[in-house]
Design a protein around this motif. Sequence first.
Motif, PDB file in Angstrom:
ATOM      1  N   MET A   7       1.807   2.874  -1.343  1.00 18.54           N
ATOM      2  CA  MET A   7       0.987   3.586  -0.370  1.00 18.54           C
ATOM      3  C   MET A   7      -0.160   2.691   0.088  1.00 18.54           C
ATOM      4  SD  MET A   7       0.334   6.485   1.188  1.00 18.54           S
ATOM      5  CE  MET A   7      -1.035   7.442   1.862  1.00 18.54           C
ATOM      6  N   PRO A   8      -0.280   2.427   1.409  1.00 17.78           N
ATOM      7  CA  PRO A   8      -1.393   1.601   1.897  1.00 17.78           C
ATOM      8  C   PRO A   8      -2.709   2.371   1.839  1.00 17.78           C
ATOM      9  CG  PRO A   8      -0.084   2.412   3.720  1.00 17.78           C
ATOM     10  CD  PRO A   8       0.639   2.830   2.488  1.00 17.78           C
ATOM     11  N   ASN A   9      -3.808   1.650   1.808  1.00 22.33           N
ATOM     12  CA  ASN A   9      -5.145   2.251   1.786  1.00 22.33           C
ATOM     13  C   ASN A   9      -5.646   2.379   3.222  1.00 22.33           C
ATOM     14  OD1 ASN A   9      -7.661   3.176   1.213  1.00 22.33           O
ATOM     15  ND2 ASN A   9      -8.420   1.296   0.268  1.00 22.33           N
ATOM     16  N   VAL A  10      -5.843   3.622   3.673  1.00 24.48           N
ATOM     17  CA  VAL A  10      -6.324   3.837   5.039  1.00 24.48           C
ATOM     18  C   VAL A  10      -7.687   4.527   5.050  1.00 24.48           C
ATOM     19  CG1 VAL A  10      -4.018   3.898   6.044  1.00 24.48           C
ATOM     20  CG2 VAL A  10      -5.035   6.005   5.187  1.00 24.48           C
ATOM     21  N   ILE A  11      -8.318   4.655   3.877  1.00 27.66           N
ATOM     22  CA  ILE A  11      -9.635   5.281   3.818  1.00 27.66           C
ATOM     23  C   ILE A  11     -10.632   4.409   4.589  1.00 27.66           C
ATOM     24  CG2 ILE A  11     -11.537   5.946   2.284  1.00 27.66           C
ATOM     25  CD1 ILE A  11      -9.445   6.666   0.190  1.00 27.66           C
ATOM     26  N   GLY A  12     -11.424   5.049   5.470  1.00 30.73           N
ATOM     27  CA  GLY A  12     -12.382   4.329   6.302  1.00 30.73           C
ATOM     28  C   GLY A  12     -11.845   3.990   7.675  1.00 30.73           C
ATOM     29  N   LYS A  13     -10.508   4.090   7.866  1.00 30.57           N
ATOM     30  CA  LYS A  13      -9.931   3.816   9.179  1.00 30.57           C
ATOM     31  C   LYS A  13     -10.024   5.061  10.055  1.00 30.57           C
ATOM     32  CE  LYS A  13      -6.521   0.380   7.574  1.00 30.57           C
ATOM     33  NZ  LYS A  13      -7.130  -0.764   8.273  1.00 30.57           N
ATOM     34  N   THR A  14      -9.940   4.842  11.346  1.00 30.90           N
ATOM     35  CA  THR A  14      -9.869   5.983  12.247  1.00 30.90           C
ATOM     36  C   THR A  14      -8.477   6.599  12.147  1.00 30.90           C
ATOM     37  OG1 THR A  14      -9.058   4.691  14.129  1.00 30.90           O
ATOM     38  CG2 THR A  14     -11.464   4.843  13.835  1.00 30.90           C
ATOM     39  N   LEU A  15      -8.375   7.832  12.630  1.00 31.47           N
ATOM     40  CA  LEU A  15      -7.079   8.502  12.607  1.00 31.47           C
ATOM     41  C   LEU A  15      -6.040   7.687  13.364  1.00 31.47           C
ATOM     42  CD1 LEU A  15      -5.224  10.898  12.033  1.00 31.47           C
ATOM     43  CD2 LEU A  15      -6.163  12.024  14.072  1.00 31.47           C
ATOM     44  N   VAL A  66      -0.676   2.518  11.067  1.00 28.25           N
ATOM     45  CA  VAL A  66      -0.215   1.935   9.792  1.00 28.25           C
ATOM     46  C   VAL A  66       1.083   2.614   9.340  1.00 28.25           C
ATOM     47  CG1 VAL A  66      -0.760   1.691   7.343  1.00 28.25           C
ATOM     48  CG2 VAL A  66      -2.517   1.206   9.064  1.00 28.25           C
ATOM     49  N   PHE A  67       1.137   3.966   9.498  1.00 30.33           N
ATOM     50  CA  PHE A  67       2.292   4.719   8.995  1.00 30.33           C
ATOM     51  C   PHE A  67       3.430   4.815  10.002  1.00 30.33           C
ATOM     52  CE2 PHE A  67      -1.183   6.740   6.430  1.00 30.33           C
ATOM     53  CZ  PHE A  67      -0.738   6.285   5.192  1.00 30.33           C
ATOM     54  N   LYS A  68       3.250   4.270  11.173  1.00 30.83           N
ATOM     55  CA  LYS A  68       4.190   4.470  12.280  1.00 30.83           C
ATOM     56  C   LYS A  68       5.621   4.107  11.898  1.00 30.83           C
ATOM     57  CE  LYS A  68       4.802   3.240  17.170  1.00 30.83           C
ATOM     58  NZ  LYS A  68       4.251   2.480  18.299  1.00 30.83           N
ATOM     59  N   ASP A  69       5.819   2.982  11.241  1.00 35.02           N
ATOM     60  CA  ASP A  69       7.169   2.494  10.937  1.00 35.02           C
ATOM     61  C   ASP A  69       7.593   2.780   9.500  1.00 35.02           C
ATOM     62  OD1 ASP A  69       7.457   1.447  13.515  1.00 35.02           O
ATOM     63  OD2 ASP A  69       6.375  -0.394  12.945  1.00 35.02           O
ATOM     64  N   LEU A  70       6.794   3.541   8.754  1.00 33.66           N
ATOM     65  CA  LEU A  70       7.108   3.805   7.346  1.00 33.66           C
ATOM     66  C   LEU A  70       7.896   5.092   7.149  1.00 33.66           C
ATOM     67  CD1 LEU A  70       3.777   2.701   5.634  1.00 33.66           C
ATOM     68  CD2 LEU A  70       5.864   1.371   6.019  1.00 33.66           C
ATOM     69  N   MET A  71       8.142   5.861   8.202  1.00 34.57           N
ATOM     70  CA  MET A  71       8.984   7.059   8.165  1.00 34.57           C
ATOM     71  C   MET A  71       8.469   8.102   7.190  1.00 34.57           C
ATOM     72  SD  MET A  71      11.202   6.398  10.449  1.00 34.57           S
ATOM     73  CE  MET A  71      12.543   7.548  10.224  1.00 34.57           C
ATOM     74  N   VAL A  72       7.140   8.301   7.172  1.00 32.28           N
ATOM     75  CA  VAL A  72       6.570   9.362   6.351  1.00 32.28           C
ATOM     76  C   VAL A  72       6.031  10.462   7.266  1.00 32.28           C
ATOM     77  CG1 VAL A  72       6.004   7.896   4.392  1.00 32.28           C
ATOM     78  CG2 VAL A  72       4.329   8.190   6.217  1.00 32.28           C
ATOM     79  N   ASP A  73       5.843  11.640   6.705  1.00 25.98           N
ATOM     80  CA  ASP A  73       5.354  12.793   7.461  1.00 25.98           C
ATOM     81  C   ASP A  73       3.846  12.900   7.244  1.00 25.98           C
ATOM     82  OD1 ASP A  73       4.885  15.160   8.704  1.00 25.98           O
ATOM     83  OD2 ASP A  73       6.123  16.389   7.377  1.00 25.98           O
ATOM     84  N   GLN A 109      -7.051  10.381   0.915  1.00 32.82           N
ATOM     85  CA  GLN A 109      -5.621  10.387   1.225  1.00 32.82           C
ATOM     86  C   GLN A 109      -4.841  10.795  -0.012  1.00 32.82           C
ATOM     87  OE1 GLN A 109      -5.480   6.041   2.064  1.00 32.82           O
ATOM     88  NE2 GLN A 109      -3.916   5.950   0.465  1.00 32.82           N
ATOM     89  N   THR A 110      -3.691  11.429   0.212  1.00 30.62           N
ATOM     90  CA  THR A 110      -2.750  11.798  -0.847  1.00 30.62           C
ATOM     91  C   THR A 110      -1.344  11.479  -0.361  1.00 30.62           C
ATOM     92  OG1 THR A 110      -4.163  13.623  -1.574  1.00 30.62           O
ATOM     93  CG2 THR A 110      -1.890  13.642  -2.328  1.00 30.62           C
ATOM     94  N   PRO A 111      -0.576  10.649  -1.110  1.00 26.84           N
ATOM     95  CA  PRO A 111      -0.857   9.984  -2.383  1.00 26.84           C
ATOM     96  C   PRO A 111      -1.968   8.928  -2.239  1.00 26.84           C
ATOM     97  CG  PRO A 111       1.510  10.035  -1.926  1.00 26.84           C
ATOM     98  CD  PRO A 111       0.824  10.422  -0.669  1.00 26.84           C
ATOM     99  N   ALA A 112      -2.504   8.568  -3.389  1.00 22.95           N
ATOM    100  CA  ALA A 112      -3.575   7.583  -3.392  1.00 22.95           C
ATOM    101  C   ALA A 112      -3.022   6.195  -3.101  1.00 22.95           C
ATOM    102  CB  ALA A 112      -4.295   7.588  -4.741  1.00 22.95           C
ATOM    103  N   SER A 113      -3.937   5.307  -2.764  1.00 23.32           N
ATOM    104  CA  SER A 113      -3.552   3.921  -2.479  1.00 23.32           C
ATOM    105  C   SER A 113      -2.801   3.310  -3.651  1.00 23.32           C
ATOM    106  CB  SER A 113      -4.826   3.107  -2.188  1.00 23.32           C
ATOM    107  OG  SER A 113      -4.527   1.740  -2.092  1.00 23.32           O
ATOM    108  N   ASN A 114      -1.721   2.594  -3.337  1.00 21.27           N
ATOM    109  CA  ASN A 114      -0.914   1.839  -4.299  1.00 21.27           C
ATOM    110  C   ASN A 114       0.061   2.699  -5.097  1.00 21.27           C
ATOM    111  OD1 ASN A 114      -0.777  -0.922  -4.382  1.00 21.27           O
ATOM    112  ND2 ASN A 114      -1.574  -1.058  -6.457  1.00 21.27           N
ATOM    113  N   GLU A 115       0.112   4.005  -4.852  1.00 22.16           N
ATOM    114  CA  GLU A 115       1.139   4.822  -5.495  1.00 22.16           C
ATOM    115  C   GLU A 115       2.465   4.634  -4.766  1.00 22.16           C
ATOM    116  OE1 GLU A 115       0.247   8.916  -6.008  1.00 22.16           O
ATOM    117  OE2 GLU A 115      -1.670   8.567  -7.023  1.00 22.16           O
ATOM    118  N   ASP A 116       3.578   4.928  -5.496  1.00 28.68           N
ATOM    119  CA  ASP A 116       4.901   4.787  -4.891  1.00 28.68           C
ATOM    120  C   ASP A 116       5.172   5.939  -3.929  1.00 28.68           C
ATOM    121  OD1 ASP A 116       5.539   2.451  -6.156  1.00 28.68           O
ATOM    122  OD2 ASP A 116       6.581   3.400  -7.832  1.00 28.68           O
ATOM    123  N   VAL A 117       5.679   5.603  -2.744  1.00 27.10           N
ATOM    124  CA  VAL A 117       5.999   6.579  -1.706  1.00 27.10           C
ATOM    125  C   VAL A 117       7.378   6.227  -1.142  1.00 27.10           C
ATOM    126  CG1 VAL A 117       5.286   7.586   0.501  1.00 27.10           C
ATOM    127  CG2 VAL A 117       3.555   6.818  -1.127  1.00 27.10           C
TER     128      VAL A 117
END
Length: 615
Positions: free
Chosen positions: A484-492, A498-505, A525-533
């Motif tokens: 899971m990438p860290n997106v805390i602090g980024k704009t929506l 970041v998630f565009k090509d990762l096929m997550v909801d 964010q949930t899952p937290a950064s560096n967790e498996d997704v």
Amino acid sequence: MIGKKLVNRYQILERIGGGGMAVVYKARCTLLNRIVAVKILRQQYSIDEDFVRRFRREAQAAASLSHPNIVNIYDVGQDKDVYFIVMEYVEGETLKDLIDREAPLEPARAVNIVRQIANALYHAHCNKIIHRDIKPHNVLISKDGRVKVADFGIARAVTTTTQTFSPNSLMGSVHYFSPEQAKGKLATEQSDLYSLGIVLYEMLTKTLPFDGDSPVSIALKHLQQTIPPASRYNPAVTPGLQAILDKLLEKDKSQRYQNAIDLLAALRTWNSPEAAEAAEADGKAEIDEADTQVFMPLVSKKKQWLSQVGKKRLLTWSIIILSVAAAVTLAVLGFSSLAKLWEVKEIPVPNVVEQSKEAAIAELETVGLQNYSISEMHHDTIPLGYVVRQKPTANQIVKQNRNIELIISKGPVLIDVPGVEGLDVRVAESDLQAKGLKAARTDEYSEEHAAGIVIRQDPIEGMKLAKDQKVHLVVSSGPRPFKMPNVIGKTLFEAEEVFKDLMVDVRRAWNPRQGDSPGGIVTDQTPASNEDVKPGDIVYLYLRPFNKIVKQVEVLLNPLVESSVKIVVKDAAGEEIVFDESISGRFSYTHTVTGWETGTISVYVNDGLVDKISF
């Protein structure tokens, strides 16, 4: 509802069905670009908070099931006051449609359908989920013949809430109720198997065992009346299949199959001679041997006396004749010669177990035992052609002319390896165990197979193995996870890129409310950064709205000439021209500028940059 888009993801295309509890629509998942079925709760249930809570809990539990014979649940959600479940879309028909059109079905076809339903029930029961509403309406058959059971867990949400069903809905289920459900008791694995027995009965006969004017009258018949044998309506029903039906439809659940595995084992031999013989034996009345006597015919006392006298005379003459014959023999041969005829040498039997047949025979003949007989049997450990057992056993003293029985190994019984590819690994292991084989498991990631499904096997189907040998199964772990990438602090906007090509909801949650802010900053964010997704997983972004910045911008001008003034704001929401006009006759001009979060305000006079303000 047609054309509506739920949670900005599920585009409703057309209505495909409905019942007393919900309406089912065909829809497109715009995130994964696939066709799905969306079941939407009817309004009368949506306003019942207790029901909705139970409904979501049971649907989420059912979503944990992943099996080729179960309609997969992909998502459970809410869009304002609309509660829905997203399921696998099965192109085909219900089993009820098939029964109405083609029943009575051939027994082999009905058994094949029941076997697939039983596999689904076994998987659900292993996960502590009871269906509670097995009926043909909840069984789908795809165009390629695959049977899939729908509405796992949802039945429990219905049966535990207020009984406010429509009459048709209640009648439709009570025909398939188990006796314990009719009594209002807790449904168990055996309850699902009873309902499955009613489904099998209906497939074989095109009729239901009980009917009535009201749900109560039908329920009472399940409790009190005997179900007519299916063979009465369909002569093609074999004794073995009728025996399986009888056991499924026992009113006492302890007399039924105790689990789906026992049923699956019975279905493997439904048409075998052994099953027929067992069914015939079960159907015969038991005879008490103590009460069965043979009586001699009655005769007069005179005839009895004459018969007894005749027997005594016959016995007397027999003794006389035998005595004379013995005397003659002794006279001719002499006592010594006769004794030699009776004398046979005694020999200890050697131990020939686990010797080859040839070596065993040679050893017997060496010690003088010339008489032997050979039979064969399968053995798991003693090789082909070697002695498994002998009779008499080693070291017994026997006459030289005694026959020695040797049982020779035919080697282990070779078992046809069943095909288990595409099955849930637990079902595959059960099938192998039922055949006398063991399973060795290796896991690997797969984009095509759901987690827990057998991708391939070695040896393949149809090969032969000895009992207890292993079949190696490669089992799917689902799609390969990523960190899971860290997106805390980024704009929506940045986070969604970041998630565009990762096929997550991606789901959003605002705190405080978004208001008129054009966007926000990710605070958690949930899952937290560096967790498996994995692809398809839901990712929650927790956002705060952009901070609103208001500035007064003063522009100095030449009053003698007309000046072109342009003000440009570049902030977290993007870049925008907020003022672009010509001004004359003024020494200065002041304009109120609004910005979001952070950025710059650029002031241009006659296309030249005269001021740049950061905020």
